[in-house]
Motif scaffolding. Sequence first.
Motif, short mmCIF file in Angstrom:
data_model
loop_
_atom_site.label_atom_id
_atom_site.label_comp_id
_atom_site.label_asym_id
_atom_site.label_seq_id
_atom_site.Cartn_x
_atom_site.Cartn_y
_atom_site.Cartn_z
N GLU A 149 -41.73 6.53 -19.70
CA GLU A 149 -42.11 5.64 -20.80
C GLU A 149 -42.37 4.26 -20.20
O GLU A 149 -41.50 3.40 -20.22
CB GLU A 149 -40.99 5.57 -21.85
N ASN A 163 -41.45 1.21 -26.48
CA ASN A 163 -41.37 2.53 -27.09
C ASN A 163 -39.94 3.07 -27.07
O ASN A 163 -39.48 3.66 -28.02
CB ASN A 163 -42.26 3.53 -26.34
N ALA A 190 -37.09 1.36 -26.86
CA ALA A 190 -36.24 0.58 -27.75
C ALA A 190 -36.49 0.94 -29.22
O ALA A 190 -35.57 1.04 -30.02
CB ALA A 190 -36.47 -0.91 -27.53
N MET A 191 -37.75 1.21 -29.54
CA MET A 191 -38.12 1.47 -30.92
C MET A 191 -37.71 2.88 -31.37
O MET A 191 -37.29 3.09 -32.49
CB MET A 191 -39.64 1.35 -31.04
N LEU A 192 -37.86 3.84 -30.45
CA LEU A 192 -37.66 5.25 -30.83
C LEU A 192 -36.26 5.76 -30.56
O LEU A 192 -35.87 6.81 -31.04
CB LEU A 192 -38.67 6.14 -30.09
N ALA A 193 -35.50 5.03 -29.76
CA ALA A 193 -34.18 5.53 -29.38
C ALA A 193 -33.17 5.25 -30.48
O ALA A 193 -33.15 4.18 -31.07
CB ALA A 193 -33.73 4.88 -28.09
N GLY A 194 -32.32 6.22 -30.74
CA GLY A 194 -31.25 6.03 -31.71
C GLY A 194 -29.92 5.92 -30.98
O GLY A 194 -29.86 5.82 -29.76
N ALA A 236 -28.52 6.27 -26.85
CA ALA A 236 -27.66 5.21 -26.30
C ALA A 236 -26.35 5.79 -25.76
O ALA A 236 -25.89 5.42 -24.68
CB ALA A 236 -27.37 4.15 -27.36
N ILE A 280 -35.68 7.72 -37.99
CA ILE A 280 -34.89 8.04 -36.79
C ILE A 280 -33.47 7.55 -36.95
O ILE A 280 -33.14 6.38 -36.70
CB ILE A 280 -35.53 7.41 -35.54
N THR A 338 -35.61 2.61 -37.08
CA THR A 338 -37.06 2.78 -37.11
C THR A 338 -37.45 4.03 -37.91
O THR A 338 -36.85 5.09 -37.74
CB THR A 338 -37.61 2.93 -35.67
N ILE A 385 -40.89 6.38 -38.66
CA ILE A 385 -42.28 6.58 -38.21
C ILE A 385 -43.04 7.38 -39.25
O ILE A 385 -42.59 8.44 -39.68
CB ILE A 385 -42.31 7.33 -36.86
N ILE A 397 -43.03 2.10 -38.84
CA ILE A 397 -44.20 1.93 -37.98
C ILE A 397 -45.09 3.16 -38.13
O ILE A 397 -44.66 4.18 -38.67
CB ILE A 397 -43.82 1.71 -36.50
N MET A 452 -47.95 5.99 -36.43
CA MET A 452 -48.26 6.62 -35.15
C MET A 452 -49.04 7.92 -35.38
O MET A 452 -48.89 8.54 -36.43
CB MET A 452 -46.90 6.99 -34.50
N LYS A 511 -44.80 13.37 -28.48
CA LYS A 511 -44.69 13.11 -27.04
C LYS A 511 -43.55 12.13 -26.76
O LYS A 511 -42.70 12.38 -25.91
CB LYS A 511 -46.02 12.56 -26.51
N HIS A 512 -43.54 11.02 -27.49
CA HIS A 512 -42.53 9.99 -27.21
C HIS A 512 -41.12 10.44 -27.58
O HIS A 512 -40.18 10.20 -26.84
CB HIS A 512 -42.89 8.67 -27.91
N VAL A 513 -40.97 11.11 -28.75
CA VAL A 513 -39.60 11.51 -29.12
C VAL A 513 -39.09 12.62 -28.21
O VAL A 513 -37.87 12.77 -28.05
CB VAL A 513 -39.44 11.91 -30.62
N ILE A 567 -30.97 -1.72 -28.65
CA ILE A 567 -30.61 -0.67 -29.62
C ILE A 567 -29.32 -1.02 -30.33
O ILE A 567 -29.18 -0.86 -31.53
CB ILE A 567 -30.44 0.69 -28.91
N LYS A 598 -29.81 -3.50 -32.91
CA LYS A 598 -30.87 -3.16 -33.86
C LYS A 598 -30.41 -3.25 -35.31
O LYS A 598 -31.06 -3.83 -36.16
CB LYS A 598 -31.37 -1.74 -33.58
#
Lengths: 297, 297
Positions: A200, A205, A207-211, A215, B118, B138, B140, B167, B169, B176-178, B282, B285
């Motif tokens: 990544e 990406n 920071a935004m997608l991680a829960g 972590a 998420i 976040t 999506i 957001i 997408m 792909k990102h998740v 995170i 957040k």
Amino acid sequence: MRTTIIGLGLIGGSIAIDLRKAGVASMLCGVDANQANANEALRLNLVDRIGHLEGMLVDTDVVILAIPVNVLTRLLPRVLDLISDKTIVIDAGSTKGSICKAVQSHSRRNQFVAAHPIAGTENSGPSAAFSGLFEGKTNIICEGNKSSEQAMNKAMQVFDALGMNTIFMEADEHDKHVAYVSHLSHVSAFLLGHTVLDIEKDEKNIAMLAGSGFASTVRLAKSSPDMWAPIFEQNMEYLSQALQEYIIHLQRFQYHLLKRDSVQLHKTMTEANNIRRILEGIETKSTTVKPKNTITA
Amino acid sequence: MRTTIIGLGLIGGSIAIDLRKAGVASMLCGVDANQANANEALRLNLVDRIGHLEGMLVDTDVVILAIPVNVLTRLLPRVLDLISDKTIVIDAGSTKGSICKAVQSHSRRNQFVAAHPIAGTENSGPSAAFSGLFEGKTNIICEGNKSSEQAMNKAMQVFDALGMNTIFMEADEHDKHVAYVSHLSHVSAFLLGHTVLDIEKDEKNIAMLAGSGFASTVRLAKSSPDMWAPIFEQNMEYLSQALQEYIIHLQRFQYHLLKRDSVQLHKTMTEANNIRRILEGIETKSTTVKPKNTITA
């Protein structure tokens, strides 16, 4: 007891705090190769005095080494050279085979107690130290039969004051079990962090997608390389076995995934769920009543 | 808005609690294939009424599907068949490609909003639900251009009430990102748990030697196989790529370990330490001020 702590980071600093609190340490002397760390430990009142190794070993009752294991194997024989007959030495290293081997023929071997108080966080340095880090946790003493009764008694005074449950184990057994239960999870987290950062490219990406799940899984990737690289190297044989097992398990899962074999995927995950029972034990560990320690080996 | 929630577990239950709290849901109807779960959700006051799918869809404004993704792809077209013109449907599935594909030619496609809020914990079932699960997290939305403005506005009312930052997408980009940021960490934890349970036949050893670090790394291995096996299967292509990358990284680390290549081990771990910066983001957040949501795509 006049106590000298060598290595004033998370482990050494937290030991200092609780030995003072328990009234076990009458005077706390500190040594750290990093002068800034030593000064900070003094400023934070973790220790009463700081100074060079030789000076801090004079007239001390207990010396505790809480330094990276590669430095430990070099420094431990030298510390044993310098102490008097009444002083005992304890280490807090996460490997035990190499450390025991480094002093196996030393004339003062019986003044040394090889220990591994299993506690820590992903943070390091004197400012990371806190009271209660060791409370209710497991301490492992290896080669207890090579330590004198006097050394063992003083060491138990220290670990009891920290609120730890001490058990006894062969050094080799210790290294094998911690490879799976502790060292492998560090490798797993370091490499998960490395893989995700590698792929990544845009950190936004992540920071935004991680829960909170990501972590938690990757938390240990924040750990100090200065501390952990030497642990991995000293425990290379058992750790590489554990890592190989992990890779084989991941590859088998990937095979089932590629075949979309729902039954096998579900079966593996259901078996992994059994970890819940064990984790509940860990999470309540520090809140249970501390059993009376007895020397059983 | 009269709201029907299908799937009364951690996600569906937590949505119910916060939609009621925010005053967005005037009446909450619940559907769950598991009758015991449905009864418990009613007993816990997560919903006002429970019943069968057909009955619970009459006269409702918003339908939210919070069920395993394999059931979702089957049930979603049927829900769209049954609703009236004024009803909108939102899903909360962790994959988006398969779900969007399942309704791509449906005549009511524009009444559906494909979403992935998420958030989650390793626990499941109605009793795991709690207020605030989604706050500051976040959300999506995929294929937003296929949803009507009315559907999008109602969906945003729901996600704003949950306190989420939405957001937009592409479904394929999402998957792909998740795969890297969420699904891979679940696989990593499931297989770490499985490996350790496989090797350490005596579970007492794990409980005794494991610290909070192991507990954190393996936490997601407690997750529900019913929920996660279908996610892994639906995201098979991207997840197997991510898993292959992870295995390669682990193998490279093992190679450096076997060679006792201190420099490379240290370098890899130092690079992994960069995850610290992202994790700090995170962890804060959910405590930062929620930015105003605007539809940007």
